[in-house]
Enzyme design. Structure first.
Site, PDB file in Angstrom:
ATOM      1  N   ASP A  89      -5.791   2.816  -7.079  1.00 24.49           N
ATOM      2  CA  ASP A  89      -6.732   3.104  -5.988  1.00 24.49           C
ATOM      3  C   ASP A  89      -7.326   4.502  -6.158  1.00 24.49           C
ATOM      4  OD1 ASP A  89      -8.138   2.467  -3.718  1.00 24.49           O
ATOM      5  OD2 ASP A  89      -6.525   2.983  -2.330  1.00 24.49           O
ATOM      6  N   ASP A 122       0.850  -1.187   0.000  1.00 25.18           N
ATOM      7  CA  ASP A 122       0.000   0.000   0.000  1.00 25.18           C
ATOM      8  C   ASP A 122       0.889   1.242   0.000  1.00 25.18           C
ATOM      9  OD1 ASP A 122      -2.313   1.684   0.398  1.00 25.18           O
ATOM     10  OD2 ASP A 122      -3.328  -0.064   1.243  1.00 25.18           O
ATOM     11  N   HIS A 170      -7.469  -8.614   3.071  1.00 24.68           N
ATOM     12  CA  HIS A 170      -6.921  -7.257   3.116  1.00 24.68           C
ATOM     13  C   HIS A 170      -7.712  -6.459   4.149  1.00 24.68           C
ATOM     14  CE1 HIS A 170      -4.981  -3.590   1.711  1.00 24.68           C
ATOM     15  NE2 HIS A 170      -6.159  -3.008   1.617  1.00 24.68           N
ATOM     16  N   GLU A 209     -11.941   9.607  -6.230  1.00 25.34           N
ATOM     17  CA  GLU A 209     -12.529   9.780  -4.900  1.00 25.34           C
ATOM     18  C   GLU A 209     -13.008  11.205  -4.673  1.00 25.34           C
ATOM     19  OE1 GLU A 209     -11.052   9.316  -0.356  1.00 25.34           O
ATOM     20  OE2 GLU A 209     -11.353   7.505  -1.516  1.00 25.34           O
ATOM     21  N   GLU A 269     -12.323   6.529  -8.522  1.00 25.45           N
ATOM     22  CA  GLU A 269     -13.726   6.897  -8.832  1.00 25.45           C
ATOM     23  C   GLU A 269     -13.827   8.164  -9.707  1.00 25.45           C
ATOM     24  OE1 GLU A 269     -13.265   4.279  -5.657  1.00 25.45           O
ATOM     25  OE2 GLU A 269     -12.622   6.354  -5.627  1.00 25.45           O
ATOM     26  N   ASP A 281     -14.321  -0.563   0.465  1.00 24.98           N
ATOM     27  CA  ASP A 281     -13.957  -0.602   1.895  1.00 24.98           C
ATOM     28  C   ASP A 281     -15.094  -1.161   2.743  1.00 24.98           C
ATOM     29  OD1 ASP A 281     -11.572   0.495   1.122  1.00 24.98           O
ATOM     30  OD2 ASP A 281     -12.114   2.542   1.659  1.00 24.98           O
TER      31      ASP A 281
END
Length: 806
Positions: free
Chosen positions: A416, A303, A543, A421, A419, A484
């Site tokens: 990651d 990560d 995860h 975000e 979207e 998530d």
């Protein structure tokens, strides 16, 4: 009198709603090959047959110019034989499958398949005031929106609209098409990372709205048998897709929008992953722990700490933080020697205080504000800009960073927050505003990586883990996950639904953070049940936030023991699972399949608690704590054998079964072949030459055949290059013999080798008088109703096994 007035009002309203097209007047109609042009008073329709089972309709209001740009469609229209039938008030365009009926007055377009109407326009295209949903009122901003409205029949069940936790039947909801993360969701989430402009009906048709900008899908929220697509701008284009089975329907859709490339075989193994490994030392200790415990592992995911010490203030650095990872290249190389591949996270956000901000500004790679400066705004991780992947400068810059990452020996890329975000409406990209590209940003980000691989690493299969995408994203090799999710029983309960729905919409690798991601809930029973479910979902990747360890090696002895068993079963199923990946690649067939694929019954249409893993496994995850029994419906299309005990259950009944701690209820279809292997510690050690072939004998199944695909597991387009083998197993039952035949086919460039196969025939409750392997007679007795024969097979030759029946 009052009742009569109410009845009259209802009749008036329903008639008014149905006949809104009465103002749309047909002026002209002509056909040119596959395309039909319909001129009406307020614009024109273009209807084009892509095949006999796919037809596209576009409406162009007066003054608009046709746009042929599609984010999703890759299929080129095939020449389709169309018969025209002119009636007094109707023109029918009939292919071998779909027929389109144009009613002249009042104007109406309807679509039929096999003599039955599947869908029709109600109002069709219209504009009206934008009624913003509360959840997106600050995101989807428009005074009015453009809509396309359709008629629904009373009882059809609706699926689609992307990844949501709403129950399998999504009818009755108005849903925003605006990709957004939902942290810590459980049993209900109306808006998540993947919102797709797709509706699937229990009548076996699909509607795909071929438009990128944000909007809504209204799946009969007003209870007036209406389906409405709504958008702020863009194309008024949709495809109607039909099929004579669920599998064929999805095959047609993925033919239209692209097939998922076959992933590397290691992607079907176990991942070591958490948020996150802070240092090289910590990462190395974790993998060493897996090796010491002899728990198979194929990949480790780093990560955001690989490029910074802290969560905030470092995003956008996108280069190794050497204080924590002093020699990451050596670490990755050492892992590779152990069969462990390394995956690194990346994000599209470049913080203004990051190492790369000045370079990104100088090279003009960022999206802009309204006056042409790099767009800057705040979010959780800091003050940021976003890479504009829609212009050459942004694409080239981002891909060059990926090439640097891959040069470290990295074998997988994680995208990651795609979207994106945080994506303010005022942000401008090279091809349009934020809201015009918001939903396709993750999709086009995956495309950037996929096309980069094709150019610079053409023989390597990419692994692209992404949290957001759109319709057609599967063709870029995208591996999606469900965001998530909360680390709770509620979080687990929503996962089969999400994966099943996404598989029907083309994204067959949707999976969850096994064990749950959000929160500090230490619950070993939940963890074990989630990992047991994970054996029968596309990607096995525990995860979580690091408050509670996601890796089995750091859990209690109870959790570790059961997790290890689950992971070992996952590896034993490699040949079966790899074939599911191949079927998905060839036909788009999901790995996880709803139970109604097996039996088309109204009572099963909303069932996500029991599903099929491939064709032959019937799986019922344990989604609640401390269950002692579970009620399961067994489809009437087969008899079913308990995977662990061989108990036979006749299909067509609901049965209360005992729940055991060591496994979830797992059943195999009578007459099925299931190809397995010995446990390996990494897929690098799997060569496909030491196999277990399980045949589930059922006297009601007279003939059975299965094919299993194999290749080297790493070469891109191995099948197309002729670098593969297909192992074919057939069973035929006569009065005197059960005969099992082993055959194989090879690609032009495949070099086969001898295979050691343990043939395990289940449900043999008699002692066979004769057993022949080829021409050789052997004398072996069944043990516990199971016959085990050891075979050596040269796949270039057919091998026959004959077992006398009772």
């Amino acid at each position: 009198m009052k009742n009569i007035k109410i009845l009259f009002l209802l009749l008036f309203v329903s008639t008014f709603l149905f006949s809104q097209n009465s103002k749309r007047v047909l002026e002209n109609l002509k056909q040119d090959g596959n395309t039909i042009t319909i001129q009406v008073n307020d614009g024109r329709y273009l209807i084009e047959f892509y095949s006999s089972e796919i037809v596209e309709t576009s409406f162009l209001p007066k003054g608009e110019v046709q746009s042929n740009t599609s984010h999703a469609v890759v299929l080129k229209p095939k020449k389709t034989h169309i018969i025209i039938n002119q009636l007094k008030n109707k023109v029918i365009y009939k292919s071998d499958g779909i027929e389109v009926q144009i009613q002249k007055e009042p104007f109406k377009i309807s679509y039929f398949y096999k003599g039955e109407e599947v869908i029709s326009e109600k109002r069709g295209y219209y504009k009206s005031k934008h009624n913003a949903l509360e959840t997106v009122k600050d995101n989807i901003i428009a005074k009015e929106t453009e809509k396309i409205e359709f008629n629904l029949t009373e009882n059809e069940v609706l699926y689609g609209a992307g990844a949501r936790a709403l129950g399998m039947n999504r009818r009755g909801n108005r849903l925003a098409l605006f990709n957004r993360a939902h942290y810590g969701y459980e049993t209900h989430s109306a808006l998540m990372n993947f919102t797709l402009p797709i509706v699937i009906s229990s009548k076996k048709y699909m509607l795909h709205f071929d438009n990128a900008p944000v909007g809504y899908l209204d799946l009969d929220s007003k209870k007036n048998n209406s389906l409405t697509y709504e958008t702020i701008s863009g194309r008024k284009t949709y495809q109607v897709i039909v099929g004579d089975s669920w599998e064929k329907l999805i095959e047609n859709y993925t033919q239209l929008t692209g097939k998922q490339p076959l992933p590397p075989r290691w992607a079907l193994g176990n991942f070591s992953s958490r948020f996150g490994y802070h240092s090289q030392k910590e990462t190395e200790k974790t993998i060493a722990k897996f090796k010491d415990e002899e728990i198979p592992v194929d990949a480790v995911i780093l990560d955001l700490y690989w490029f910074g010490k802290d969560i905030q203030g470092t995003m956008g650095n996108l280069e190794v933080y050497k204080d924590s990872f002093p020699d990451i290249k050596r670490m990755i190389s050492n892992f590779k020697e152990k069969g462990v591949k390394t995956v690194l996270i990346t994000e599209p956000f470049i913080l203004t205080n990051s190492n790369k901000w000045n370079e990104a500004v100088a090279k003009d790679v960022l999206a802009k504000d309204s006056v042409g400066n790099p767009a800057k705004y705040d979010f959780y991780f800091g003050n940021t800009g976003i890479v504009d992947i829609y212009k050459k400068e942004g694409k080239d810059w981002f891909w060059n960073i990926y090439k640097e990452i891959l040069a470290l020996g990295v074998k997988g890329l994680w995208g990651d927050l795609g979207e994106p975000e945080v994506h303010p409406t005022w942000v401008q990209h090279a091809i349009g505003s934020a809201n015009e590209v918001h939903n396709t940003y993750g999709h086009d980000w995956a495309k950037l990586i996929f096309e980069g691989y094709k150019t610079d690493f053409p023989n390597e299969r990419p692994f692209i883990l992404m949290r957001a995408g759109y319709s057609g994203s599967q063709r870029f090799g995208m591996i999606p996950w469900s965001g998530d999710v909360n680390r709770s029983w509620g979080g687990l309960q929503s996962q089969p639904e999400i994966a099943l729905q996404m598989g029907m919409q083309g994204l067959g690798y949707m999976h969850s953070d096994l064990g749950g991601f959000a929160g500090a809930n230490l619950n070993d029973n939940l963890y074990v049940r989630w990992l047991q479910y994970g054996v029968f979902q596309p990607i096995f990747r525990p995860h979580a936030q690091e408050d509670v360890a996601s890796e089995p090696v750091f859990r209690s002895d109870f959790a570790k023991k059961h997790a290890k068993k689950a992971i070992e079963l996952r590896y034993k199923l490699l040949p079966y699972n790899y074939n599911l990946a191949f079927e998905n690649n060839q036909k788009g067939t999901p790995l996880m399949r709803p139970i109604f694929f097996e039996e088309n019954d109204d009572k099963l249409m909303a069932n996500s608690e029991t599903y099929l893993w491939g064709k032959d496994f019937l799986i019922t995850p344990i989604l609640k704590d401390s269950l002692k029994t579970k009620e399961i419906y067994f489809p009437k299309t087969a008899n079913w054998f308990h995977f662990y005990s061989d108990e036979k259950i006749e299909g067509g009944q609901t049965k209360l079964v005992k729940v055991k701690q060591k496994s979830i209820p797992t059943y195999v279809r009578g007459g099925a072949f299931v190809l397995m292997t010995n446990v390996v510690q990494t897929t690098d050690n799997y060569k496909g030459n030491k196999l277990e072939l399980h045949y589930y004998y059922d006297a009601s199944v007279k003939e059975s055949e299965r094919t299993f695909y194999n290749d080297d597991g790493i070469t891109a387009n191995a099948f197309e290059k002729g670098n593969y083998e297909l192992l074919k197993f057939e069973a035929e039952l006569s009065k005197r013999w059960l005969e099992i035949d082993l055959e194989a086919e090879f690609g032009n460039h495949w070099k086969t080798s001898e295979k050691e196969i343990a043939l395990v025939v289940h449900n043999i409750n008699w002692n066979p008088r004769k057993i022949k392997i080829g021409k050789k007679r052997v004398k072996i007795s069944p043990q516990n109703n199971t016959l085990r024969l050891m075979l050596k097979w040269n796949p270039t030759k057919e091998l026959k096994i004959k077992i006398t029946t009772k």
